[in-house]
Scaffold this active site. Structure first.
Site, mmCIF file in Angstrom:
data_model
loop_
_atom_site.group_PDB
_atom_site.id
_atom_site.type_symbol
_atom_site.label_atom_id
_atom_site.label_comp_id
_atom_site.label_asym_id
_atom_site.label_seq_id
_atom_site.Cartn_x
_atom_site.Cartn_y
_atom_site.Cartn_z
ATOM 1 C CB ALA A 1 -26.771 21.694 17.350
ATOM 2 C CD GLU B 1 -29.114 15.988 23.198
ATOM 3 O OE1 GLU B 1 -29.585 15.292 24.139
ATOM 4 O OE2 GLU B 1 -29.127 15.652 22.009
ATOM 5 N N PRO B 2 -29.559 19.692 27.194
ATOM 6 C CG PRO B 2 -31.758 20.456 27.378
ATOM 7 C CD PRO B 2 -30.792 19.842 26.405
ATOM 8 C CG ASP C 1 -8.725 15.953 18.119
ATOM 9 O OD1 ASP C 1 -8.841 16.086 19.347
ATOM 10 O OD2 ASP C 1 -8.084 15.035 17.572
ATOM 11 C CD GLN D 1 12.497 44.490 42.819
ATOM 12 O OE1 GLN D 1 12.413 43.846 43.857
ATOM 13 N NE2 GLN D 1 13.651 44.823 42.281
ATOM 14 N N GLY E 1 -5.898 47.694 39.548
ATOM 15 C CA GLY E 1 -6.494 48.086 40.827
ATOM 16 C C GLY E 1 -8.002 48.273 40.678
ATOM 17 C CD GLU F 1 -14.638 24.782 20.103
ATOM 18 O OE1 GLU F 1 -13.692 24.106 19.690
ATOM 19 O OE2 GLU F 1 -15.167 25.700 19.461
#
Ligand SMILES: Cc1cc2nc3c(=O)[nH]c(=O)nc-3n(C[C@H](O)[C@H](O)[C@H](O)COP(=O)(O)OP(=O)(O)OC[C@H]3O[C@@H](n4cnc5c(N)ncnc54)[C@H](O)[C@@H]3O)c2cc1C
Length: 384
Positions: free
Chosen positions: A123, A126-127, A241, A280, A340, A364
């Site tokens: 954690a 934060e906001p 890291d 192609q 498609g 991250e």
């Protein structure tokens, strides 16, 4: 570094079989129900996949970075939600304790994390503080043999499932920046800790995030990671890291899976009297994707080997995260295009993966933050 190729190959084979036979067939169910079935969670536990990067003396497999990325290539060939469940125990949810924890903290928590008996969360965000993580505002004030935490953490992966949180909070209220930040282990259920409602995400259904809220939450002083104030930001950055290399490996595995699906579709789908794979312009999309995946795979393996050789790979880890996550986005886009209209509806995995992999460019450390880290390190090296 690969310590014992034979043992590693056995592990890679069993992970690859598990992904093929158990996880891929359950992808749609997980996406529809937003839940990973409990029998699958139990099988993940039995395979030891919660403890890949935890030292052996605490019950983990203690994989080297090269071994870990090879396993991640395999695990990522299915919905990222499965990886996310075990990802925090192997990465951001355990590594703070592995890297900087006291012996007592390691002995208490790591065996439970390695066995998957508990889930760990990380954690930091934060906001008001995301990319600028050092500006976080959650406070931890010492009162006797406790710290009292106040603040809100945002978008915390596995928070609804977590039994422990690695929480970064400010212990020196007079000091700005990273030097005032300390890291704590906070157990779920501690009075004053509550969770927000589960976030409705674009993808990765089955993996959950929510706010984690601290209101006068009293945490024993013995849960300060490493027993030292002011070094929590360094702990967090070391954790990230390593996490960047892991996420880059996950991007490679996910891209390989998407391309495999797209190739199969292109060989089966007939237009103008031919399989579209014979055109192609379709081949160009397949070839570009193959080349980019190969480049990312090579980068990740090189950086992992360098890390195992104790080189500082801060720049390389950011290069890998930046290139592999952007590559994965380009491959996802091409794979939808090759499908498609079928790529836009949810009958095929292409549509789901397109949404799922979007996250890799954001968490991250966003792509922009990776660019800043790479350039900053280049400038620093040029000054020497
Ligand atoms: C599904 C999910 C799971 C997550 N899990 C966790 C978790 O377990 N633990 C945790 O702590 N956090 C977690 N996060 C948070 C994640 O790490 C942050 O969202 C991320 O770091 C970006 O922060 P932000 O959202 O505040 O964006 P901001 O920092 O506000 O960035 C917004 C935009 O501005 C750009 N930007 C910011 N600063 C600069 C700059 N200096 N130069 C150029 N561009 C810049 C960014 O690249 C981005 O494009 C998670 C997020 C999500 C969506």
């Amino acid at each position: 570094m690969i310590r014992d190729p034979e043992t590693l190959n056995l592990l890679l084979d069993s992970v690859s079989r598990f992904v093929r036979e158990r996880l891929i067939p359950n992808e749609e169910l997980v996406a529809e129900t937003d839940t990973i079935p409990t029998d699958i969670v139990a099988e993940i536990r039995e395979l030891g996949l919660f403890g890949l990067s935890i030292p052996e003396q605490y019950g983990g497999l203690n994989l080297t970075m090269e071994e870990e990325v090879l396993v991640a290539f395999e695990i990522a060939r299915t919905s990222p939600a499965f990886r996310s469940l075990m990802g925090t125990n192997n990465g951001i949810g355990s590594q703070g304790i592995v890297i900087d924890g006291t012996e007592e903290q390691k002995q208490h928590y790591l065996p439970l994390l390695a066995a998957g008996e508990i889930i760990g969360s990380f954690a930091l965000t934060e906001p008001g503080s995301g990319s600028d993580a050092a500006s976080l505002r959650t406070t931890a004030v010492r009162e006797g043999d406790h710290y009292v935490l106040n603040g809100t953490k945002r978008f915390i992966t596995n928070a609804p499932e977590a039994s422990i949180f690695t929480v970064m909070a400010r212990t020196d209220q007079g000091m700005k920046g990273a030097g005032a930040i300390s890291a704590f282990i906070v157990e779920a259920g501690t009075p004053g800790l509550s969770l927000g409602k589960i976030d409705k995400k674009m993808g990765q259904k089955g993996a959950h995030t929510c706010d984690v809220i601290f209101e006068n939450c009293r945490v024993p002083a013995s849960n300060l990671i490493g027993g030292q104030e002011g070094v929590g930001f360094k702990t967090a950055m070391r954790v990230l890291d390593k996490g960047r290399l892991h996420i880059a490996a996950v991007c490679v595995g996910a891209a390989e899976r998407m391309l495999e699906d797209a190739l199969r579709y292109a060989m089966e789908r007939v237009q103008f009297g031919k399989a579209i794979a014979e055109f192609q312009l379709i081949q160009a999309m397949l070839a570009d994707s193959k080349a980019e995946i190969y480049a990312a795979r090579s980068m990740v393996l090189d950086a992992a080997r360098r890390r195992d050789a104790k080189e500082d790979v801060s720049t390389e880890a950011s290069c890998c995260k930046l290139f592999a996550s952007e590559m994965c986005g380009r491959v996802a886009d091409r794979c939808v295009q090759i499908h498609g209209g079928a790529g836009y509806v949810s009958d095929y995995a292409a549509e789901r993966f397109y949404r799922d992999v979007r996250l890799f460019r954001i968490y991250e450390g966003t792509s922009q933050i990776q660019q800043l880290v790479i350039a900053r390190n280049m400038l620093k090296a040029a000054e020497l």
